[in-house]
Design a protein around this motif. Structure first.
Motif, mmCIF file in Angstrom:
data_model
loop_
_atom_site.group_PDB
_atom_site.id
_atom_site.type_symbol
_atom_site.label_atom_id
_atom_site.label_comp_id
_atom_site.label_asym_id
_atom_site.label_seq_id
_atom_site.Cartn_x
_atom_site.Cartn_y
_atom_site.Cartn_z
ATOM 1 N N ASP A 165 0.835 -1.201 0.000
ATOM 2 C CA ASP A 165 0.000 0.000 0.000
ATOM 3 C C ASP A 165 0.865 1.243 0.000
ATOM 4 O O ASP A 165 1.981 1.256 0.536
ATOM 5 N N LYS A 166 0.344 2.305 -0.588
ATOM 6 C CA LYS A 166 0.960 3.619 -0.504
ATOM 7 C C LYS A 166 0.084 4.490 0.388
ATOM 8 O O LYS A 166 -1.114 4.638 0.118
ATOM 9 N N ILE A 167 0.676 5.050 1.429
ATOM 10 C CA ILE A 167 -0.101 5.842 2.371
ATOM 11 C C ILE A 167 0.554 7.208 2.565
ATOM 12 O O ILE A 167 1.779 7.347 2.492
ATOM 13 N N HIS A 168 -0.282 8.212 2.790
ATOM 14 C CA HIS A 168 0.168 9.532 3.183
ATOM 15 C C HIS A 168 0.074 9.642 4.699
ATOM 16 O O HIS A 168 -0.868 9.118 5.304
ATOM 17 N N VAL A 169 1.027 10.325 5.292
ATOM 18 C CA VAL A 169 1.099 10.404 6.756
ATOM 19 C C VAL A 169 1.204 11.870 7.162
ATOM 20 O O VAL A 169 1.907 12.660 6.499
ATOM 21 N N ARG A 170 0.508 12.213 8.250
ATOM 22 C CA ARG A 170 0.647 13.548 8.824
ATOM 23 C C ARG A 170 0.513 13.460 10.338
ATOM 24 O O ARG A 170 -0.077 12.514 10.865
ATOM 25 N N VAL A 171 1.073 14.458 11.029
ATOM 26 C CA VAL A 171 1.088 14.481 12.491
ATOM 27 C C VAL A 171 0.625 15.856 12.946
ATOM 28 O O VAL A 171 1.075 16.887 12.412
ATOM 29 N N LYS A 172 -0.267 15.856 13.960
ATOM 30 C CA LYS A 172 -0.761 17.090 14.559
ATOM 31 C C LYS A 172 -0.296 17.182 16.006
ATOM 32 O O LYS A 172 -0.219 16.156 16.702
ATOM 33 N N ALA A 173 -0.032 18.387 16.451
ATOM 34 C CA ALA A 173 0.220 18.649 17.865
ATOM 35 C C ALA A 173 -1.084 19.131 18.495
ATOM 36 O O ALA A 173 -1.771 19.992 17.942
ATOM 37 N N VAL A 174 -1.434 18.547 19.664
ATOM 38 C CA VAL A 174 -2.728 18.796 20.301
ATOM 39 C C VAL A 174 -2.500 19.389 21.679
ATOM 40 O O VAL A 174 -1.619 18.938 22.429
ATOM 41 N N SER A 175 -3.296 20.413 22.020
ATOM 42 C CA SER A 175 -3.309 20.982 23.358
ATOM 43 C C SER A 175 -4.750 21.320 23.710
ATOM 44 O O SER A 175 -5.681 21.102 22.919
ATOM 45 N N ALA A 176 -4.981 21.860 24.919
ATOM 46 C CA ALA A 176 -6.327 22.251 25.334
ATOM 47 C C ALA A 176 -6.879 23.354 24.461
ATOM 48 O O ALA A 176 -8.098 23.549 24.394
ATOM 49 N N SER A 177 -5.995 24.092 23.766
ATOM 50 C CA SER A 177 -6.441 25.186 22.902
ATOM 51 C C SER A 177 -6.815 24.721 21.509
ATOM 52 O O SER A 177 -7.327 25.505 20.723
ATOM 53 N N GLY A 178 -6.549 23.458 21.163
ATOM 54 C CA GLY A 178 -6.888 22.944 19.853
ATOM 55 C C GLY A 178 -5.736 22.194 19.218
ATOM 56 O O GLY A 178 -4.725 21.876 19.874
ATOM 57 N N ALA A 179 -5.870 21.888 17.943
ATOM 58 C CA ALA A 179 -4.864 21.119 17.201
ATOM 59 C C ALA A 179 -4.111 22.041 16.252
ATOM 60 O O ALA A 179 -4.643 23.041 15.767
ATOM 61 N N SER A 180 -2.845 21.691 15.990
ATOM 62 C CA SER A 180 -2.005 22.489 15.110
ATOM 63 C C SER A 180 -2.280 22.169 13.651
ATOM 64 O O SER A 180 -2.991 21.219 13.325
ATOM 65 N N VAL A 181 -1.697 22.950 12.776
ATOM 66 C CA VAL A 181 -1.678 22.612 11.353
ATOM 67 C C VAL A 181 -0.821 21.364 11.193
ATOM 68 O O VAL A 181 0.288 21.290 11.738
ATOM 69 N N PRO A 182 -1.276 20.339 10.500
ATOM 70 C CA PRO A 182 -0.524 19.075 10.462
ATOM 71 C C PRO A 182 0.782 19.200 9.686
ATOM 72 O O PRO A 182 0.887 19.964 8.731
ATOM 73 N N ALA A 183 1.780 18.430 10.131
ATOM 74 C CA ALA A 183 3.039 18.264 9.389
ATOM 75 C C ALA A 183 2.888 17.011 8.534
ATOM 76 O O ALA A 183 2.629 15.929 9.057
ATOM 77 N N THR A 184 3.027 17.132 7.216
ATOM 78 C CA THR A 184 2.720 16.051 6.282
ATOM 79 C C THR A 184 3.969 15.658 5.514
ATOM 80 O O THR A 184 4.775 16.518 5.133
ATOM 81 N N LEU A 185 4.153 14.365 5.285
ATOM 82 C CA LEU A 185 5.240 13.892 4.436
ATOM 83 C C LEU A 185 4.990 14.320 2.996
ATOM 84 O O LEU A 185 3.848 14.263 2.513
ATOM 85 N N GLU A 186 6.044 14.728 2.296
ATOM 86 C CA GLU A 186 5.882 15.196 0.925
ATOM 87 C C GLU A 186 5.482 14.066 -0.020
ATOM 88 O O GLU A 186 4.675 14.264 -0.922
ATOM 89 N N GLN A 187 6.058 12.882 0.176
ATOM 90 C CA GLN A 187 5.812 11.754 -0.707
ATOM 91 C C GLN A 187 5.072 10.647 0.047
ATOM 92 O O GLN A 187 5.265 10.480 1.255
#
Length: 506
Positions: A165-187
């Motif tokens: 499978d080919k998958i795209h991955v991203r990571v968010k930082a979460v706090s009580a104030s909400g979630a960040s803009v995700p960091a996403t792999l280019e490929q």
């Protein structure tokens, strides 16, 4: 984040008790809801737990009831409106964290992928609760969270993936104030086992600027490692290479960068990337193609004095893509017509040439020098330097004439002496006068003429008379007389010659 919102909507009953206990007893009944809360959420999924700790830290202000009322639709609307002004004043102050940094693939296997990243630069006032990892299959836009609860580690392994499978991955930082803009792999990441991560082994001599001359061939081999066979990508300024000039050949273990005849335009920084299923290693190759510089400009013959010449010039317009190291200055006299080096690697744009031959006519030229060598052409002076013989007239100092004529005068007289029979003795005196006086020696008023027993001498005005092996008969009064046209002078002394024993007793 999706794990938080879905269980809150499916179980309104668990939200209603929290609102009643928070609104009716604001001051005294604070411990009561704490005792009732644990038995209530038995059947909700584990995703409900992240919302409970975010709501519990501030039970005293009414702002705690407001997010609960927003998530639970069955709650009465009148109570949240009364408490809504307080949270509205706090929300603009709280900002979500920034995106995680440097998201990369650490390892890929047949059914998993391991990710690493760095903490965001800004976490907000409330601090960081953790991270949420989301994946999406290539060609789809359906992002799904793979972790039920936020976690604080900056490394995570996504399990139970399908091989191939080919998958795209991203990571968010979460706090009580909400979630960040995700960091996403280019490929996208291809789920296939990586036996060996890609790594470029840049040779040491290529870690610095690689210098070649114009027209030379550039043939560079850069080894790398990685299994399965990695993908090799060359770029220059984020653009593909010009294949009409640059040839790239890559094997399983190395890549070859080849230019048949280098040109100045080939200079620059080339980026090499070796990739395997989203994991990659990068390196930069800095190439500088140089050539001899142009000639110096504006060469001038500034001054000529004595056997010296002063020259000035300006740097060349084209330095040959390399720093100018210095200048070579040469001279040529009109008689021989040959050029001789006067100065090598002069670091300034001016100089003085000395030790020129008087009477000759000279021309001068200057070459520029860089790492590639001397310029093909030289700057030549438009004029010539004539080293003329300077005429000097001697003017003696005018000294007032002085009468130097002087009659003889003894500056040191004769002294009486006593000597021993058979031992030679000397009589001394000094005299001055101009013209040089004639010296006459006398004994007992009788002039001593050519007698081998006496030797008379005069040097630098010192008169001496040597009496060789005197006998008692040689004793008496000796006189030295000096005579010149202006007069005469004389001095006397007594010489006493004794026998050997008489001299000892005396």
């Amino acid at each position: 984040m999706t794990g938080k919102t879905t269980p809150a909507a499916t179980d309104p009953a668990s939200v209603a008790p929290e609102k009643e206990t928070a609104l009716t007893p604001k001051e005294e009944a604070a411990p009561a809801p704490a005792a009732e809360e644990p038995p209530v959420p038995e059947h909700p999924p584990a995703t409900e737990q992240p919302t409970a700790p975010t709501d519990e830290p501030a039970p005293v202000p009414t702002a705690e009831a407001t997010p609960a009322s927003e998530e639970g639709p069955p709650a009465p609307p009148a109570e949240p409106q009364a408490s809504s002004p307080e949270p509205k004043s706090e929300k603009p102050k709280a900002e979500p964290p920034s995106s995680p940094l440097s998201l990369t693939v650490e390892e890929v296997s047949e059914n998993s992928v391991t990710l690493t990243w760095k903490a965001p630069e800004q976490t907000g006032r409330s601090g960081l609760d953790g991270y949420v990892v989301e994946i999406c299959k290539d060609g789809s836009t359906d992002w799904k969270a793979v972790n039920e609860e936020p976690f604080l580690s900056t490394r995570y392994t996504v399990q139970d993936l399908g091989s191939g499978d080919k998958i795209h991955v991203r990571v968010k930082a979460v706090s009580a104030s909400g979630a960040s803009v995700p960091a996403t792999l280019e490929q996208p990441v291809l789920i296939r086992e990586i036996l060996q991560l890609p790594r470029i082994r840049m040779p040491r001599h290529l870690r610095q600027t690689y210098v070649k001359r114009v027209g030379d061939a550039v043939n560079i081999m850069i080894p790398f490692q990685g299994k399965p066979q990695p993908e090799v990508v060359w770029t220059k300024g984020d653009q593909p290479l010009d294949t009409s000039r640059i040839n790239i050949r890559s094997t399983e273990k190395d890549t070859i960068f080849y230019i048949r005849q280098a040109q100045r335009s080939d200079s620059g920084k080339y980026e090499l990337a070796v990739r395997i299923n989203g994991a990659e290693d990068k390196a930069t190759l800095d190439i500088r193609v140089i050539e001899p510089p142009g000639p110096p400009q504006n060469l001038k013959l500034v001054d000529v004095w004595g056997f010296n010449v002063a020259l000035e010039w300006t740097p060349p317009v084209d330095n040959g893509n390399s720093e100018i190291k210095g200048y070579m200055v040469q001279k040529s006299d009109k008689k021989s017509g040959k050029w001789f080096t006067a100065l090598e690697r002069c670091t300034r744009t001016s100089c003085t040439i000395s030790d020129l031959i008087i009477g000759n006519t000279y021309s001068f030229r200057v070459f520029a020098e860089n790492a590639c060598g001397l310029s093909e052409k030289a700057a030549v002076t438009s004029g010539v330097a004539n080293i003329k013989k300077t005429k000097t007239t001697y003017q003696p100092e005018k000294i007032p004439q002085r009468d130097m004529m002087e009659p003889p005068k003894f500056t040191q007289p004769l002294t009486d002496r006593t000597t021993t029979r058979g031992y030679s003795t000397h009589l001394f005196c000094s005299v001055r006068g101009f013209p040089q006086p004639k010296i006459i020696w006398m004994k007992n008023q009788m002039e001593i003429r050519e007698d081998p027993k006496y030797i008379a001498m005069i040097e630098q005005g010192v008169c001496s008379l040597e009496i060789r092996k005197p006998s008692p008969f040689d004793g008496g009064i000796y006189t030295c007389k000096a005579v010149n046209p202006l007069g005469e002078a004389s001095v006397d002394c007594k010489l006493d010659v004794k026998g050997h024993w008489a001299a000892l007793w005396s």
